[in-house]
Design an enzyme around this catalytic site. Structure first.
Site, short mmCIF file in Angstrom:
data_model
loop_
_atom_site.label_atom_id
_atom_site.label_comp_id
_atom_site.label_asym_id
_atom_site.label_seq_id
_atom_site.Cartn_x
_atom_site.Cartn_y
_atom_site.Cartn_z
N HIS A 1 1.72 -2.45 -1.50
CA HIS A 1 1.66 -2.40 -3.03
C HIS A 1 3.34 -2.63 -3.40
CE1 HIS A 1 3.50 1.74 -2.40
NE2 HIS A 1 4.23 1.48 -3.53
N SER B 1 8.88 3.65 -1.40
CA SER B 1 7.80 3.12 -0.81
C SER B 1 7.89 2.20 0.36
CB SER B 1 6.92 2.55 -1.87
OG SER B 1 6.59 3.41 -2.79
N ASP C 1 -2.27 -0.27 2.77
CA ASP C 1 -1.15 -0.12 2.20
C ASP C 1 -0.19 -0.65 2.97
OD1 ASP C 1 0.40 -0.44 -0.12
OD2 ASP C 1 0.89 1.68 0.09
#
Length: 537
Positions: A90, A210, A126
């Site tokens: 993402h 992230s 992801d």
């Protein structure tokens, strides 16, 4: 007994029982708290986390029209090879739909970042993979292939956006190398998300974390940070999810990426030092016991040899006395016979009788005085003990020779801490003058033979040492930062290493000169590998 009295006593008994239950609960609670305080807390070595942070990068997505650039988003990633970066899908998903966007990675150290290209994309779990363009390289991180223990300590490393915002960083700052932020927490409950396999933990994350690594206490990757819990209630605790190694390993396998991993137990240098001190104490106690046993055996052998020597001396003394007596009797006999013959010859002794009697008398006297004395018993016992020892002196000397020649050295896991290095047997060839493998001269100092290696191609300093007496080869590795590495390289450039066989004086001077590099090293190494070496035929 009246009913009221029975009721009162019942209430008093119930009150006492309640007090006892409360007291027991308080005691149990205090005992539990004491156990928590007294129990050793497993803390990560900050040097390991800092060393792993060298492999962590900020991932930036930039839009540029040629004249101006604008930061679209950013996250975190980490190098699994010198030019491949793992991050979240993402973080880079906007690259898939817009060819005008540029991806870049900004390391924690150095002068600038590097352009990157998306080479693998897996939104199902992801994960994504970037390749550094333009020849840039980074230090790869180490992955832990095993299953992490629930409740174990973990570290999250990355670039949370709320920290950038609090610092007031500009876009120029975000594309400039900066040290990553580290947070600590614990694995919680072993729960996983339903979409893909994850680890639940409490190490605080921000939006820019992230794609960053979740590390164990030795600085090895056990997961990839992905997302956190969301709640409308401000009193709820925050929890975070990291993509598990099961997902990451499968993703890298599909991408045909060969990474470095280490599944050894995580032990601290302090644990090794304590174990080494206990081992040394045990070895000293064992050697003291052996010396005592040898002393007792030697004393017993001496007592046995003394008894044998005493018997031999007494026997020789008795034999000497008997022989002296016989010689004396012979001398008297010859003299008497000479007198008989002389009386027959009108008082004239024959010369042979005189000389014979004198010789026998002198021999008797000599034998008497040449008998071994009682004082010679101890010296003869020592001589008898030394004779068998002399026959085995060559084998004893062979056992006491230092560990020279060709050897193969095998890692001793119980005495080692390995976090990033490969485990292989090490062949060496050592000479008594401190020459290793015929080309590298070791320095001689108070702590023995050693050589400090400061390579140009990696950010690692190694202190290699060898103890010929115990045949132990030791490698200590320091995973230092760029500034420390630059200083160490400058110090190494000022040293002149002697050639093999230059002599003890040159080796001692070199050992002293190496202290200038040792002074730049952290107090403890990140790795300590001890090898037991055995001679090769």
């Amino acid at each position: 007994m009246p009913k009221a009295s029975r009721t009162l006593r019942s209430k008093q008994y119930g009150a006492k029982s309640g007090y006892m239950r409360v007291a027991k609960q308080i005691i149990a609670l205090l005992a539990a708290l004491f156990a928590l305080v007294a129990a050793p807390v497993a803390m990560a070595d900050p040097a390991d986390i800092s060393a792993a942070s060298r492999s962590v990068v900020r991932v930036v997505i930039i839009e540029s029209d040629g004249d101006r650039a604008r930061l679209i988003t950013h996250g975190t990633g980490f190098a699994v090879t010198p030019n491949l970066i793992v991050t979240n899908a993402h973080v880079v998903e906007e690259l898939r739909g817009d060819d005008t966007l540029i991806a870049g990675v900004v390391p924690a150290e150095g002068r600038n970042g590097y352009p990157a290209k998306l080479v693998a994309y897996s939104p199902g779990n992801d994960l994504a993979l970037l390749r550094i363009e333009g020849g840039g390289t980074l230090t790869p991180i180490t992955l832990f292939p095993g299953a992490p223990t629930d409740g174990s300590e973990v570290y999250a490393v990355g670039y949370p956006g709320n920290v950038d915002l609090a610092q007031g960083l500009s876009m120029a700052d975000l594309v400039t190398p900066q040290e990553a932020v580290k947070t600590r927490g614990y694995l919680s409950g072993g729960r996983s998300s339903r979409s893909f396999d994850t680890l639940l933990h409490t190490a605080p994350l921000g939006s820019g974390n992230s794609g960053g690594p979740l590390l164990d206490s030795c600085g090895r990757v056990i997961g990839v940070n992905s997302f956190g819990t969301v709640s409308d209630n401000s009193t709820d605790s925050s929890f975070y999810f990291a993509i598990s190694m099961r997902e990451l390993s499968a993703f890298l396998l599909r991408a045909k990426v060969d990474v470095h991993s280490s599944g050894l137990p995580c032990r601290s240098i302090a644990d090794l030092d304590r174990a080494e001190a206990q081992r040394a104490a045990g070895e000293q106690a064992r050697m003291a016991a052996e010396r005592e046993a040898r002393a007792q055996a030697s004393q017993q052998q001496f007592e046995t040899a003394r008894r044998e020597a005493e018997m031999a001396v007494l026997s020789e003394r008795d034999n000497g006395m008997a022989l002296a007596a016989l010689l004396l009797v012979g001398a008297l006999g010859v003299g008497g016979w000479g007198m008989v013959q002389a009386s027959r010859r009108r008082g004239k002794f024959q010369r042979k009788h005189v000389f014979g009697a004198a010789a026998l008398l002198a021999s008797a006297i000599a034998v008497w005085f040449l008998r071994p004395s009682l004082a010679s018993i101890d010296s003869r016992a020592r001589e008898n003990l030394e004779q068998p020892q002399a026959s085995s002196s060559s084998s004893a000397a062979a056992l006491d020779r230092p560990g020279s020649g060709r050897m193969i050295c095998v890692l001793d896991p119980e005495r080692s801490r390995v976090t990033v290095s490969d485990i292989t047997d090490v062949p060496i060839e050592w000479t008594e003058t401190g020459c290793m493998n015929g080309k590298t001269q070791y320095g001689l100092a108070n702590d023995g033979w050693s050589r400090i290696l400061v390579p140009n191609g990696e950010e690692t300093i190694s202190v290699n040492s060898y103890d010929p007496q115990s045949r132990t080869y030791t490698v200590e590795r320091f995973l230092v930062g760029l500034d420390a590495m630059t200083e160490a390289r400058a110090a190494r450039a000022r040293l002149n290493a002697p050639a093999c066989g230059a002599g003890e004086e040159a080796a001692r001077q070199f050992g002293q000169n190496q202290q200038s590099i040792k002074a730049l090293l952290p107090p403890e190494p990140n790795e300590r590998m001890r090898y037991n070496c055995q001679p090769q035929p």
